[in-house]
Write an enzyme that holds these catalytic residues in place. Structure first.
Site, PDB file in Angstrom:
ATOM      1  N   LYS A   9       0.834  -1.201   0.000  1.00 54.32           N
ATOM      2  CA  LYS A   9       0.000   0.000   0.000  1.00 54.32           C
ATOM      3  C   LYS A   9       0.874   1.258   0.000  1.00 54.32           C
ATOM      4  O   LYS A   9       2.085   1.193   0.263  1.00 54.32           O
ATOM      5  CB  LYS A   9      -0.914  -0.029   1.236  1.00 54.32           C
ATOM      6  CG  LYS A   9      -1.915  -1.199   1.218  1.00 54.32           C
ATOM      7  CD  LYS A   9      -2.853  -1.125   2.426  1.00 54.32           C
ATOM      8  CE  LYS A   9      -3.849  -2.274   2.413  1.00 54.32           C
ATOM      9  NZ  LYS A   9      -4.828  -2.148   3.523  1.00 54.32           N
ATOM     10  N   TYR A  49     -12.832  -3.352  -3.210  1.00 53.55           N
ATOM     11  CA  TYR A  49     -13.381  -3.239  -1.859  1.00 53.55           C
ATOM     12  C   TYR A  49     -14.909  -3.139  -1.896  1.00 53.55           C
ATOM     13  O   TYR A  49     -15.503  -2.460  -1.059  1.00 53.55           O
ATOM     14  CB  TYR A  49     -12.790  -2.018  -1.147  1.00 53.55           C
ATOM     15  CG  TYR A  49     -11.358  -2.187  -0.667  1.00 53.55           C
ATOM     16  CD1 TYR A  49     -10.964  -3.277   0.124  1.00 53.55           C
ATOM     17  CD2 TYR A  49     -10.384  -1.227  -0.956  1.00 53.55           C
ATOM     18  CE1 TYR A  49      -9.659  -3.422   0.585  1.00 53.55           C
ATOM     19  CE2 TYR A  49      -9.066  -1.365  -0.498  1.00 53.55           C
ATOM     20  CZ  TYR A  49      -8.717  -2.458   0.271  1.00 53.55           C
ATOM     21  OH  TYR A  49      -7.428  -2.584   0.733  1.00 53.55           O
ATOM     22  N   ASN A 112      -1.734   0.073   7.071  1.00 56.01           N
ATOM     23  CA  ASN A 112      -1.230  -1.215   7.551  1.00 56.01           C
ATOM     24  C   ASN A 112      -0.349  -1.922   6.509  1.00 56.01           C
ATOM     25  O   ASN A 112      -0.224  -3.133   6.514  1.00 56.01           O
ATOM     26  CB  ASN A 112      -2.396  -2.094   8.024  1.00 56.01           C
ATOM     27  CG  ASN A 112      -3.421  -2.339   6.931  1.00 56.01           C
ATOM     28  OD1 ASN A 112      -3.220  -1.958   5.783  1.00 56.01           O
ATOM     29  ND2 ASN A 112      -4.512  -3.001   7.274  1.00 56.01           N
ATOM     30  N   GLU A 126      -8.812 -11.516  -7.564  1.00 54.09           N
ATOM     31  CA  GLU A 126      -7.898 -10.369  -7.517  1.00 54.09           C
ATOM     32  C   GLU A 126      -6.831 -10.470  -8.609  1.00 54.09           C
ATOM     33  O   GLU A 126      -6.468  -9.460  -9.224  1.00 54.09           O
ATOM     34  CB  GLU A 126      -7.267 -10.266  -6.118  1.00 54.09           C
ATOM     35  CG  GLU A 126      -8.297  -9.874  -5.058  1.00 54.09           C
ATOM     36  CD  GLU A 126      -7.761  -9.833  -3.631  1.00 54.09           C
ATOM     37  OE1 GLU A 126      -8.495  -9.392  -2.734  1.00 54.09           O
ATOM     38  OE2 GLU A 126      -6.600 -10.250  -3.402  1.00 54.09           O
TER      39      GLU A 126
HETATM   40  O1  CDP Z   1      -6.890  -5.925   4.863  1.00 52.51           O
HETATM   41  P1  CDP Z   1      -7.666  -6.871   5.741  1.00 52.51           P
HETATM   42  O2  CDP Z   1      -8.268  -8.030   4.967  1.00 52.51           O
HETATM   43  O3  CDP Z   1      -6.856  -7.328   6.923  1.00 52.51           O
HETATM   44  O4  CDP Z   1      -8.870  -6.026   6.371  1.00 52.51           O
HETATM   45  P2  CDP Z   1     -10.334  -5.694   5.843  1.00 52.51           P
HETATM   46  O5  CDP Z   1     -11.266  -5.794   6.995  1.00 52.51           O
HETATM   47  O6  CDP Z   1     -10.652  -6.479   4.611  1.00 52.51           O
HETATM   48  O7  CDP Z   1     -10.230  -4.145   5.441  1.00 52.51           O
HETATM   49  C1  CDP Z   1      -9.615  -3.731   4.253  1.00 52.51           C
HETATM   50  C2  CDP Z   1      -8.759  -2.526   4.554  1.00 52.51           C
HETATM   51  O8  CDP Z   1      -9.587  -1.437   4.933  1.00 52.51           O
HETATM   52  C3  CDP Z   1      -7.787  -2.688   5.724  1.00 52.51           C
HETATM   53  O9  CDP Z   1      -6.591  -3.362   5.368  1.00 52.51           O
HETATM   54  C4  CDP Z   1      -7.535  -1.253   6.121  1.00 52.51           C
HETATM   55  O10 CDP Z   1      -6.550  -0.623   5.300  1.00 52.51           O
HETATM   56  C5  CDP Z   1      -8.901  -0.594   5.842  1.00 52.51           C
HETATM   57  N1  CDP Z   1      -9.718  -0.424   7.059  1.00 52.51           N
HETATM   58  C6  CDP Z   1      -9.852   0.839   7.608  1.00 52.51           C
HETATM   59  O11 CDP Z   1      -9.286   1.802   7.087  1.00 52.51           O
HETATM   60  N2  CDP Z   1     -10.619   1.012   8.734  1.00 52.51           N
HETATM   61  C7  CDP Z   1     -11.256  -0.033   9.300  1.00 52.51           C
HETATM   62  N3  CDP Z   1     -12.006   0.157  10.393  1.00 52.51           N
HETATM   63  C8  CDP Z   1     -11.138  -1.316   8.749  1.00 52.51           C
HETATM   64  C9  CDP Z   1     -10.352  -1.487   7.626  1.00 52.51           C
END
Ligand code: CDP
Ligand code: MG
Length: 138
Positions: A9, A49, A112, A126
């Site tokens: 990212k 997303y 992250n 993807e």
């Molecule tokens: O990336 P991952 O699969 O671990 O998490 P996700 O629940 O699929 O969320 C996708 C991305 O959204 C995360 O990696 C974060 O960068 C972002 N995110 C965020 O900005 N705020 C949140 N409360 C949850 C996710």
């Protein structure tokens, strides 16, 4: 054998830790079979997303993901999806253990450092969004 997708990212790009991140996966035994830089568009992010599109964090997340080009890679190994998710750690960097990529390099739940596919079918979807079949080697 299983394939999975990792994105580095914009925060990972700005920190100049692309090599460090790829090294972590290679040391874990994952094989790099696809690699490119790409600018994610709003349209791609709404597909990528789609399951988060109605969440309050989506607007900020999509702005963040467009800040710089990202590195997109495809990694291959037995159980690649779960192995990569273990190496990166949980979503919230502030809760991710040291020794994981997010625990060592991430700043927050949004910033992250990396994305990783969460299921084999998802990885294949993807890959189809990001790569032509001629860009995958293995
Ligand atoms: O990336 P991952 O699969 O671990 O998490 P996700 O629940 O699929 O969320 C996708 C991305 O959204 C995360 O990696 C974060 O960068 C972002 N995110 C965020 O900005 N705020 C949140 N409360 C949850 C996710
Ligand atoms: Mg996810």
């Amino acid at each position: 054998m299983e394939r999975t997708v990792v994105l580095i990212k914009p925060d990972g790009m700005q920190k100049k830790i692309v090599g460090t991140i790829i090294d972590r996966f290679e040391r874990e035994g994952l094989q790099l079979i696809g690699l490119k830089l790409i600018n994610l568009t709003q349209e791609m992010l709404e597909t990528w997303y789609a399951h988060h599109k109605d969440k309050p964090f989506f607007k900020d997340l999509s702005e963040f993901m467009k800040k710089t080009p990202v590195v997109a890679m495809v990694l291959k190994s037995p159980n690649a999806v779960n192995r990569v998710r273990e190496v990166i750690g949980p979503t919230d960097s502030t809760k991710a253990p040291k020794g994981t990529i997010r625990g060592d390099h991430g700043d927050s739940i949004q910033m992250n450092v990396v994305h990783a596919s969460d299921a084999p079918e998802r990885a294949e979807f993807e890959i189809s969004l990001l790569f032509k079949s001629t860009e995958i080697f293995g």
